[in-house]
Design an enzyme around this catalytic site. Structure first.
Site, PDB file in Angstrom:
ATOM      1  CE  LYS A 112       3.734  -0.671  -1.609  1.00 17.75           C
ATOM      2  NZ  LYS A 112       2.285  -0.087  -2.178  1.00 17.75           N
TER       3      LYS A 112
HETATM    4  C1  LIG Z   1       1.559   0.380  -1.228  1.00 19.08           C
HETATM    5  C2  LIG Z   1       0.658   1.676  -1.746  1.00 19.08           C
HETATM    6  C3  LIG Z   1      -0.005   2.359  -0.683  1.00 19.08           C
HETATM    7  C4  LIG Z   1       0.337   2.292   0.756  1.00 19.08           C
HETATM    8  O1  LIG Z   1       1.627   2.450   1.199  1.00 19.08           O
HETATM    9  P1  LIG Z   1       2.103   2.050   2.587  1.00 19.08           P
HETATM   10  O2  LIG Z   1       3.692   2.309   2.684  1.00 19.08           O
HETATM   11  O3  LIG Z   1       1.898   0.581   2.617  1.00 19.08           O
HETATM   12  O4  LIG Z   1       1.553   2.785   3.658  1.00 19.08           O
HETATM   13  C5  LIG Z   1      -0.580   3.451  -1.089  1.00 19.08           C
HETATM   14  N1  LIG Z   1      -0.748   3.488  -2.407  1.00 19.08           N
HETATM   15  C6  LIG Z   1      -0.474   2.812  -3.500  1.00 19.08           C
HETATM   16  C7  LIG Z   1      -0.507   3.100  -4.646  1.00 19.08           C
HETATM   17  C8  LIG Z   1       0.585   1.649  -3.034  1.00 19.08           C
HETATM   18  O5  LIG Z   1       0.818   0.933  -3.672  1.00 19.08           O
END
Ligand SMILES: *Cc1c(COP(=O)(O)O)cnc(C)c1O
Length: 494
Positions: A112
Site C-alpha cells: 500500500k
Molecule cells: C491490502 C492488501 C491486500 C489486498 O489488496 P486489495 O487492493 O485490497 O485487493 C493484499 N495483501 C496485503 C498485504 C495487503 O495489505
C-alpha cells in the site's frame, strides 16, 4: 484539456481528477471513474523505456490529466525516492519458473506504500487554490491504516483518522499504528470486523449534516482507501514496470502476453492491472486469488456476488473482506460504462446482500479474469514449500496468490505473482508455517527467530517498533465512529 470523472452510478456530477481525489467518493455513494481509459494513452514502447519514475509520470499524466507535467513530476520525485529501500521501487525477483513482484519495499513494508506515498502528494497539489483542510478517514484491515498514517503524517493542511478492527490485526500491524508519530493523526480500534468499519466509513462520507458542520470549519472529509482514485492510479505503474523488468532480462519480448496473479481483498490492486490492460499492456489473464473469504472467487466463477456468508479470520487478514468495493469500477467498465446497471446492482447489494450480473457481462469478465482460493492450510504449505524449494520467503498474502498461480498449468506465457507484504510483517504465521513452535513468542521474538532461521533480515522500520512508545489505545463501537471523526477533525485541524 482535462478528462472528467463521474460516479460509477450516474453521470450527474462531473469533476476533475483533483476534485475526485479531494472528495474520495461521489455524492451518490458511487466511485469516481473516467470513461474510455484507452483513448490518448501513451504508446507501450514509451511506457517501457526509462525508469520506474518515468513510467509513473506517464501513467499519472494520462489518468490525472488536469495535473500539470511539473506537478506530476514533483509528486513522483517526492513519493518514489529514498523512502523505498530498493532503487527499482518494486523489484521483480525470479522464483522457480515464475516471477515475484515485490511491492513491499516502502516505509511500512506492505504494497500500500506504493499508492500511499503518492496520494498525500496528489492531495497537497489538489488542495492548492482550494484552501480547505482535508481530514482523511480510513478503515483498515491492517496495512492501509499504517501506510496512510505514514504518508500523511505532518503533511500541512491534512489530518488522518484510522479505524481498525480490534483484535483482528497482527501484533506488528497493531504496534505500527499505535506508535505512529505526527501531530495530525488519530488511531482508534473498533468493536467489529473490517467490513463493519468500512461500511460505517462510507456512511460517514454520505452524512450530509456532518459534512456541512465540517465545511463551516473549512474541513472536507476524504478517503485513503482504494476507493480514492488517487490511490488506485499509482498502482497501475507497477504492472507496466513489471513487464519492462521482464523485457529487460529477456524473459519476454515487448508485445508478448503476460499473466498476473494478485492476492485480493478490496479489488484495488487487481483492478489497477485491468487499467493497465485497458491502457495497452498486453495482459492475458488477471488471476484473482482469495483466502477462505472467497466471495470474489465465487463471483468470478458464477456471476453471482453474495456477501451473505460467514466471515473468516485468516492468516492473511488484509484479504479478510466480504464487500470488495473496487469491484464496482470493474462492473462499470465491463458493462460498457453503464451507470444505471451499476447503480441497480449496488442498490441490490445494499438491500439484499447479493446480485447477479447479466450473462454478457460475465462473458467479458471471463475474457480477462480467472480465480482461485487458498485456505490457511494451503497458505502455510505454500510458504513452507517455497522456502524449501526455492529458498524464497513469502508472507501469507503472497502465498495465497502463489498457491493459486502454481495450481494453473504453465504454458510458456510469462507469469508474475504480486507480493504484497514483507514476510516479517507476519513473522509468527510465517514461522509457524515453516514448522516452528511459536507458543509464547511475541511478534519481535518471532522476527528474530525467522531471521536466524532463514538468514534474511527484517526491514529496519519493523525492528525499530520494539522501542517505540504507544500513543493510541482508544476502542469504540461502530455507532461512535461518526462522533469520533467529528471530534478529531476539530482537534487535529483546528
Ligand atoms: C491490502 C492488501 C491486500 C489486498 O489488496 P486489495 O487492493 O485490497 O485487493 C493484499 N495483501 C496485503 C498485504 C495487503 O495489505
Amino acid at each position: 484539456m482535462s478528462t472528467f470523472y463521474h460516479s460509477t452510478r450516474s453521470r450527474n456530477e462531473s469533476v476533475t481528477s483533483k476534485q475526485a481525489i479531494l472528495e474520495g467518493i461521489a455524492a451518490d455513494g458511487g466511485l469516481f471513474v473516467r470513461d474510455d481509459i484507452a483513448s490518448g494513452a501513451p504508446a507501450l514502447d514509451e511506457l517501457l523505456s526509462g525508469t520506474y519514475q518515468d513510467r509513473a509520470r506517464l501513467v499519472l499524466g494520462h489518468l490525472l490529466d488536469d495535473f500539470s507535467a511539473d506537478e506530476i513530476a514533483g509528486c513522483v520525485s517526492a513519493a518514489y525516492g529514498e523512502n523505498f529501500d530498493s532503487p527499482a521501487v518494486t523489484p521483480a525477483v525470479r522464483c522457480g519458473d515464475e516471477w515475484v513482484l515485490e511491492l513491499w519495499h516502502g516505509p511500512t513494508s506492505a504494497f500500500k506504500d506504493v499508492a500511499l506515498q503518492m496520494l498525500p502528494q496528489l492531495m497537497r497539489v489538489a488542495r492548492e487554490g482550494d484552501g480547505r483542510r482535508v481530514m482523511i478517514v480510513t478503515a483498515t484491515s491492517g496495512d492501509t491504516g499504517k501506510a496512510a498514517l505514514e504518508g500523511f503524517a505532518d503533511v500541512a493542511g491534512t489530518g488522518v483518522t484510522v479505524f481498525y478492527p480490534d483484535g483482528k490485526v497482527s501484533d506488528v500491524q497493531h504496534l505500527q499504528m499505535a506508535t505512529q508519530r505526527g501531530a495530525n493523526v488519530a488511531v482508534c480500534a473498533i468493536r467489529g470486523n473490517f467490513d463493519d468499519a468500512q461500511t460505517e466509513v462510507k456512511r460517514i462520507f454520505a452524512d450530509g449534516a456532518l459534512r456541512e458542520r465540517l465545511a463551516r470549519e473549512n474541513v472536507v472529509l476524504s478517503s485513503a482507501n482504494s476507493i480514492n482514485v488517487g490511490r488506485l492510479v499509482p498502482q497501475v505503474t507497477y504492472y507496466f514496470d513489471a513487464y519492462a523488468q521482464l523485457a529487460a532480462v529477456g524473459a519476454l519480448t515487448p508485445g508478448d502476453p503476460i499473466d498476473f496473479c494478485v492476492p485480493t481483498g478490496n479489488f484495488g490492486d487487481v483492478l489497477a492491472g485491468y487499467y493497465a490492460k485497458l491502457m495497452g499492456l498486453p495482459v492475458r489473464t488477471l488471476v484473482v486469488a482469495s483466502n477462505a473469504n472467497d466471495v470474489l472467487t465465487d463471483f468470478i466463477t458464477t456471476g453471482t456476488y453474495d456477501r451473505r456468508r460467514p466471515f473468516h479470520k485468516t492468516i492473511s487478514p488484509s484479504m479478510d473482506i466480504l464487500v470488495s468495493s473496487n469491484l464496482e469500477r470493474l462492473l462499470f467498465y465491463l458493462s460498457g460504462e453503464d451507470t444505471e446497471l451499476v447503480a441497480s446492482l449496488m442498490a441490490q447489494l445494499a438491500e439484499e446482500g447479493h446480485y447477479a450480473v447479466p450473462a454478457g457481462l460475465l462473458d467479458r469478465l471471463h475474457e480477462t479474469f480467472a480465480c482461485g482460493r487458498a485456505d490457511d492450510e494451503a497458505t502455510r504449505e505454500t510458504i513452507r514449500a517455497t522456502w524449501e524449494g526455492e529458498h524464497y520467503l513469502v508472507d501469507p498474502h503472497t502465498a495465497v496468490a502463489k498457491h493459486v498461480l502454481d495450481a494453473r498449468p504453465a504454458d510458456g506465457v510469462a507469469r508474475v505473482c504480486l507480493s504484497t507484504a514483507s514476510p516479517y510483517k507476519f513473522s509468527a504465521d510465517v514461522l509457524a508455517a515453516l514448522g516452528h513452535d511459536v507458543a509464547g513468542l511475541d511478534g519481535f521474538a518471532c522476527m528474530d527467530r525467522l531471521s536466524e532461521l532463514t538468514g534474511t533480515t527484517a526491514p529496519a522500520a519493523l525492528s525499530a517498533l520494539r522501542s517505540a512508545p504507544v500513543r493510541f489505545s482508544d476502542v469504540v463501537g461502530v455507532a461512535d465512529m461518526n462522533g469520533y471523526v467529528e471530534r478529531t477533525a476539530k482537534e487535529l485541524l483546528a
